[in-house]
Design an enzyme around this catalytic site. Structure first.
Site, mmCIF file in Angstrom:
data_model
loop_
_atom_site.group_PDB
_atom_site.id
_atom_site.type_symbol
_atom_site.label_atom_id
_atom_site.label_comp_id
_atom_site.label_asym_id
_atom_site.label_seq_id
_atom_site.Cartn_x
_atom_site.Cartn_y
_atom_site.Cartn_z
ATOM 1 C CG ASP A 30 -1.875 0.348 0.872
ATOM 2 O OD1 ASP A 30 -3.478 0.584 1.256
ATOM 3 O OD2 ASP A 30 -2.018 1.114 0.261
HETATM 4 C C1 GLC Z 1 -4.345 4.430 0.239
HETATM 5 C C2 GLC Z 1 -5.309 2.897 0.245
HETATM 6 C C3 GLC Z 1 -5.270 2.001 -0.957
HETATM 7 C C4 GLC Z 1 -5.169 2.779 -1.728
HETATM 8 C C5 GLC Z 1 -3.965 3.326 -2.140
HETATM 9 C C6 GLC Z 1 -3.270 4.137 -3.174
HETATM 10 O O1 GLC Z 1 -4.057 4.884 0.859
HETATM 11 O O2 GLC Z 1 -4.744 2.734 1.315
HETATM 12 O O3 GLC Z 1 -6.299 1.836 -0.478
HETATM 13 O O4 GLC Z 1 -5.527 1.617 -2.938
HETATM 14 O O5 GLC Z 1 -3.080 4.265 -1.071
HETATM 15 O O6 GLC Z 1 -4.760 5.372 -3.434
#
Ligand code: GLC
Length: 742
Positions: free
Chosen positions: A278
Site C-alpha cells: 500500500d
Molecule cells: C491508500 C489506500 C489504498 C489505495 C492506495 C492508492 O492509502 O490505503 O486502499 O488503493 O492508497 O491510492
C-alpha cells in the site's frame, strides 16, 4: 519419406499440446527471456510505482531509463499515452507501464459505496457496477484498479467500513468475487478490462478501536475463519493482484509478513498474481518499529514477497545494494519482476500499450440506469409505520435536511473522478419526477451534515408545518468516512438530531432518509420518525432511486450487511458472535433497577446495563412494502456423513399486496465442537422476487466442507455432532432444525 512426415506431424501436435496444456507457457517464456535481458536497475525499476506528475521531466527521464514500472493517479489519457510512448519506444527494452487508480465504486458514473452495494445482496449489482467502472476508467488509460476492498470489519467507527462489504466473510466473498469478475471482464486483454486488486491483505478491518492503521490482534484461526476467506474467494475469481494492508497482525506489519504473503498466499493458495504494497507501507515497516531503517524495511518486504513498492522508494534506494551485498537473492527480485510482467502480458499491454481516445465514454444511459438500480437495491427499509410509499392523499411535501440536495456528499468516499454536476440529488429528482403531482417545499435546515448553526432549523420547521408529510435527508458528508476518517461518536453529526427533534414537535409524519458511510447510532431519531430508509451513499443516481422508493415506483429490498449498534459502547457487536457461558438472558437494564437496591444480581449474564444484549438492527435485517412468511425448514435427512450433502428447504410466501424481492438467508451453527463456535454463520442466500400472494420454495445444499472451522493446529476441520439450520429473513429470526453429522 512417409516416416519423416509423420514424425514431423507428431512434433507439431506435441508442441501444440504443450502450448494448449499450459496456455501461459508462451507468456512465461517471454517473461523469462525479458528477465534474462534486464539489468538489475531495470528489474528494480519494474518494482517501482510512482504517483502521476503529468509530463514531469524527471518522471519522463526515469521512464526512459526503465526505472518505473507503474504510475498511479494519472487520468489524462493524452498524458498516459505520452508516458507510455516513452516507455515503449524510448526505453531500452520497451516494457509498457501499467496505470492504476482507485476506481472503487465507479469512475465517472458513481455507484453506491461498496457497503451499500453489499446491502443489495446481489452480486450482479456489484459485477455490473465494476464492469461499467472498468469501461469508463479504461477509456482514459487506467488498466489497474485498487479494488475490490474485501476487508471484513465489525467496527462502524472505522472509516473504511464504507469501502467494505460489511461484517460477514461469506457475503464479502460473494460480492468481492463479483467485483473481480466485473473489473476484469471475460478477457483481461480486452481494452475495457482492468486488473482487479484484492485489498488490504490482511486483517485491516480489525484495527483496534476502529482507528485506521491501528494494530490488530488476530489469532490465526480467526484470521482464517473470518478475514482470509474473501481473499481466497478473490484468488479463485482470478484477481490479478493483491495489496498489502497497512496494519500489523500481532506485531508483524503485513508488508513484512512472510507467513501471510508467502506461506499462505503463494504456497497454500498457489497465487501467481502481483502483490503491491500500500502507499508507503514498506517504508512504514520502520514506523511500525519492525525495521531499523528503510534498507531493512526493503529487505523484509522483498523477503515477504512484496513485488511492487507503491510510493515507498525502499526498493529504488536499497534493493540493488541488498542484492549486490548478497543479503537478498536476485531470485527474489526475479520472482517479483515475473509477477509484474505477467500482469502486463495478461492485460495485453505489450501488444496494445496505447489507449484509443474515446468520446462520450462516460454516463451512458445504460450506466446511469444500472447505477440507479444499484442505489434502489442498496437501500434498506428499517422502519415503516405504513407511511411509505407516500400516499397520493398528501398534497404538500416538505423536503428538508443537509443531504437533500448535496451532490458531492451522495457520492460517498473514494469517488475522486466523480462530477457533482452529473449527480441527481433527492430534491432534484423529487421536483423533477413529482413536482407536478405535489407541492414541494424545500428547506435544508442545516447547510451541511456537521452544521452547528441552528438558524436554518426554524425555516425547516416552518416548512414542515405547511406540509402534509416531511422527508428528512440526513446523514454524513462523504468526507466523514473512508480512509483515515474514523469516528469515535457515530451519531448524526452537527445539529441534525436537534433538527429531527424540532420537526417531530410539529406532529407531521416524518420519513427519515439516511445517507452515510457507516451504521449510525440513531435510535432516538428512528423513534421520532414514522419511516426510516437507510441509503448509505448512493452515488450519481441516488436521487432518482430514492424518489422511486419513496413514492412507490420501486420497493425496498436491501438487507443490512453489517450490524447496527444501539450505541457506540456496544462495539464490537456482530451477529456471528459466540454464545458465551452466560448468554444475555433475563437481565435488568439500568432504567429498571429499583432505587436503593442492595448489591443484588441484575442477571449475571452477558449484557450492558444501559444497552441490553441486542443491537439496534441485526445483520441481514431489512423490511419491504410487503410482508413475507417463512415455512418451517425441511431437511432432506436428519443425519449426514462427512462425504454427503444435505438439502434444507423453506417455502416463502409474499403475504402482502405488492410484488417485491426478498433476500432469503441460510445460517448454520455447529452446536458443540472442540472450540466454541458462533451462534450462527451465513452459509448461503438467495434473492427472490415474489408477486403478491406468490410462494416459492428455496433450497440450499449444505456440504460438510462448508460448515467446518480452522482449529488450533491451523487445520480446517468439520467435526461430527449436532448442527442447527435456519432459513430466515435475517440473522436473528427463524426457528432452527437440526441434523447430526456422523
Ligand atoms: C491508500 C489506500 C489504498 C489505495 C492506495 C492508492 O492509502 O490505503 O486502499 O488503493 O492508497 O491510492
Amino acid at each position: 519419406m512417409f516416416k519423416f512426415k509423420s514424425l514431423f506431424l507428431l512434433l507439431i501436435i506435441a508442441t501444440l499440446c504443450f502450448q494448449c496444456k499450459s496456455p501461459n507457457s508462451s507468456v512465461e517464456t517471454k517473461i523469462d527471456k525479458l528477465i534474462s535481458e534486464m539489468t538489475i536497475e531495470e528489474k528494480i525499476g519494474q518494482m517501482n510505482q510512482l504517483t502521476g506528475l503529468g509530463l514531469n521531466d524527471d518522471m519522463k527521464a526515469q521512464i526512459k531509463n526503465g526505472t518505473v514500472g507503474s504510475i498511479l493517479n494519472e487520468v489524462d489519457v493524452n498524458i498516459v499515452n505520452e508516458l507510455q510512448r516513452i516507455a515503449v519506444e524510448e526505453s531500452r527494452l520497451g516494457i509498457p507501464l501499467i496505470f492504476g487508480r482507485d476506481v472503487i465504486h465507479g469512475y465517472k458514473t458513481i455507484f453506491p459505496i461498496p457497503l451499500g452495494q453489499a446491502a443489495s445482496w446481489n452480486p450482479k449489482v456489484a459485477e455490473i457496477g465494476a464492469r461499467i467502472a472498468a469501461q469508463e476508467a479504461s477509456s482514459v488509460g487506467i488498466r489497474w484498479t485498487f479494488a475490490p476492498m474485501v476487508d471484513v470489519t465489525r467496527d462502524p467507527r472505522w472509516g473504511r467500513i464504507a469501502e467494505s462489504c460489511g461484517e460477514d466473510p461469506y457475503l464479502t466473498s460473494i460480492m468481492g468475487a463479483a467485483m473481480v469478475k466485473g473489473f476484469q471482464g471475460d478477457k483481461m486483454s480486452d481494452a475495457s478490462s482492468i486488473a482487479a486488486c484484492a485489498k488490504h491483505f490482511a486483517g485491516y478491518g480489525a484495527a483496534e478501536a476502529g482507528k485506521d492503521y491501528n494494530t490488530t490482534w488476530i489469532p490465526e484461526m480467526l484470521l482464517r475463519d473470518v478475514f482470509l476467506p474473501p481473499f481466497k474467494a478473490a484468488v479463485d475469481a482470478g484477481a490479478a493482484s493483491f495489496m498489502c494492508s497497512f496494519n500489523d497482525i500481532n506485531g508483524v506489519p503485513s508488508s513484512a509478513n512472510k507467513h501471510l504473503n508467502v506461506d499462505i498466499l503463494r504456497n497454500e493458495w498457489k497465487y501467481d498474481g502481483l502483490l503491491v504494497s500500500d502507499w508507503g507501507s514498506i517504508e512504514q515497516i520502520e514506523d511500525h518499529g519492525a525495521a531499523e531503517n528503510l534498507k531493512e524495511a526493503a529487505e523484509k518486504a522483498i523477503t515477504a514477497g512484496v513485488d511492487m513498492d507503491m510510493m515507498g522508494f525502499a526498493y529504488n534506494y536499497h534493493l540493488k545494494e541488498l542484492v549486490n551485498s548478497g543479503k537478498v537473492s536476485e531470485d527474489l527480485v526475479d520472482n517479483a519482476v515475473r509477477n509484474i510482467l505477467r500482469i502486463k502480458f495478461r492485460l495485453g499491454l505489450f501488444e496494445n500499450p496505447y489507449t484509443k481516445v474515446q468520446k462520450d465514454a462516460f454516463y451512458k444511459p445504460e450506466a446511469l440506469e444500472a447505477a440507479k438500480n444499484a442505489a434502489i437495491e442498496s437501500a434498506v427499509l428499517l422502519k415503516n409505520n405504513s407511511l411509505l410509499p407516500i400516499d397520493k392523499k398528501f398534497k404538500t411535501i416538505a423536503v428538508v435536511g443537509p443531504l437533500a440536495d448535496a451532490a458531492l456528499e451522495q457520492f460517498g468516499t473514494w469517488s475522486f473522478d466523480a462530477e457533482p454536476a452529473h449527480a441527481i440529488t433527492p430534491l432534484a429528482a423529487i421536483k423533477q419526477m413529482y413536482g407536478k403531482e405535489y407541492k414541494i417545499i424545500a428547506e435544508p435546515g442545516l447547510v451541511f451534515s456537521r452544521d452547528s448553526n441552528a438558524t436554518g432549523i426554524t425555516k425547516a420547521v416552518a416548512a414542515a408545518r405547511k406540509a402534509d408529510v416531511v422527508l428528512v435527508f440526513a446523514g454524513e458528508e462523504a468526507i466523514l468516512s473512508g480512509e483515515a476518517h474514523c469516528r469515535a461518536d457515530i451519531s448524526l453529526p452537527g445539529l441534525q438530531n436537534q433538527l429531527i427533534a424540532e420537526l417531530k414537535k410539529t406532529g407531521k409524519p416524518i420519513v427519515l432518509v439516511v445517507m452515510a458511510g457507516r451504521p449510525l447510532t440513531i435510535e432516538k431519531q428512528i423513534s421520532e420518525s414514522d419511516a426510516v430508509l437507510y441509503a448509505f451513499h448512493g452515488g450519481t443516481m441516488a436521487g432518482p432511486a430514492l424518489a422511486d422508493l419513496i413514492f412507490g415506483k420501486a420497493v425496498p429490498s436491501g438487507k443490512l450487511p453489517v450490524t447496527f449498534p444501539r450505541m457506540v459502547g456496544q462495539i464490537p457487536v456482530y451477529y456471528a458472535h459466540k454464545n458465551t457461558g452466560r448468554p444475555g438472558t433475563n437481565f435488568v437494564t439500568i432504567d429498571k433497577i429499583p432505587i436503593g437496591v442492595f448489591q443484588t444480581s441484575l442477571g449475571n449474564t452477558s449484557f450492558h446495563l444501559d444497552a441490553g444484549d441486542k443491537p439496534m438492527y441485526p445483520f441481514g435485517f431489512g423490511l419491504s412494502y410487503t410482508t413475507f412468511s417463512y415455512s418451517k425448514v425441511k431437511l432432506s435427512a436428519k443425519k449426514m456423513d462427512a462425504k454427503a450433502k444435505i438439502t434444507a428447504e423453506c417455502t416463502i410466501t409474499n403475504t402482502g399486496k405488492m410484488e417485491a424481492k426478498e433476500i432469503v438467508q441460510l445460517y448454520v451453527r455447529d452446536v458443540a465442537a472442540s472450540l466454541a463456535r458462533p451462534i450462527r454463520e451465513l452459509k448461503g442466500f438467495e434473492k427472490i422476487t415474489l408477486k403478491a400472494g406468490e410462494s416459492k420454495t428455496v433450497k440450499f445444499e449444505i456440504a460438510a466442507d462448508q460448515i467446518g472451522f480452522w482449529n488450533l493446529e491451523n487445520k480446517y476441520i468439520t467435526e461430527p455432532g449436532e448442527f442447527r439450520v435456519w432459513i430466515s429473513k435475517d440473522s436473528q429470526s427463524g426457528e432452527p432444525v437440526s441434523f447430526r453429522l456422523e
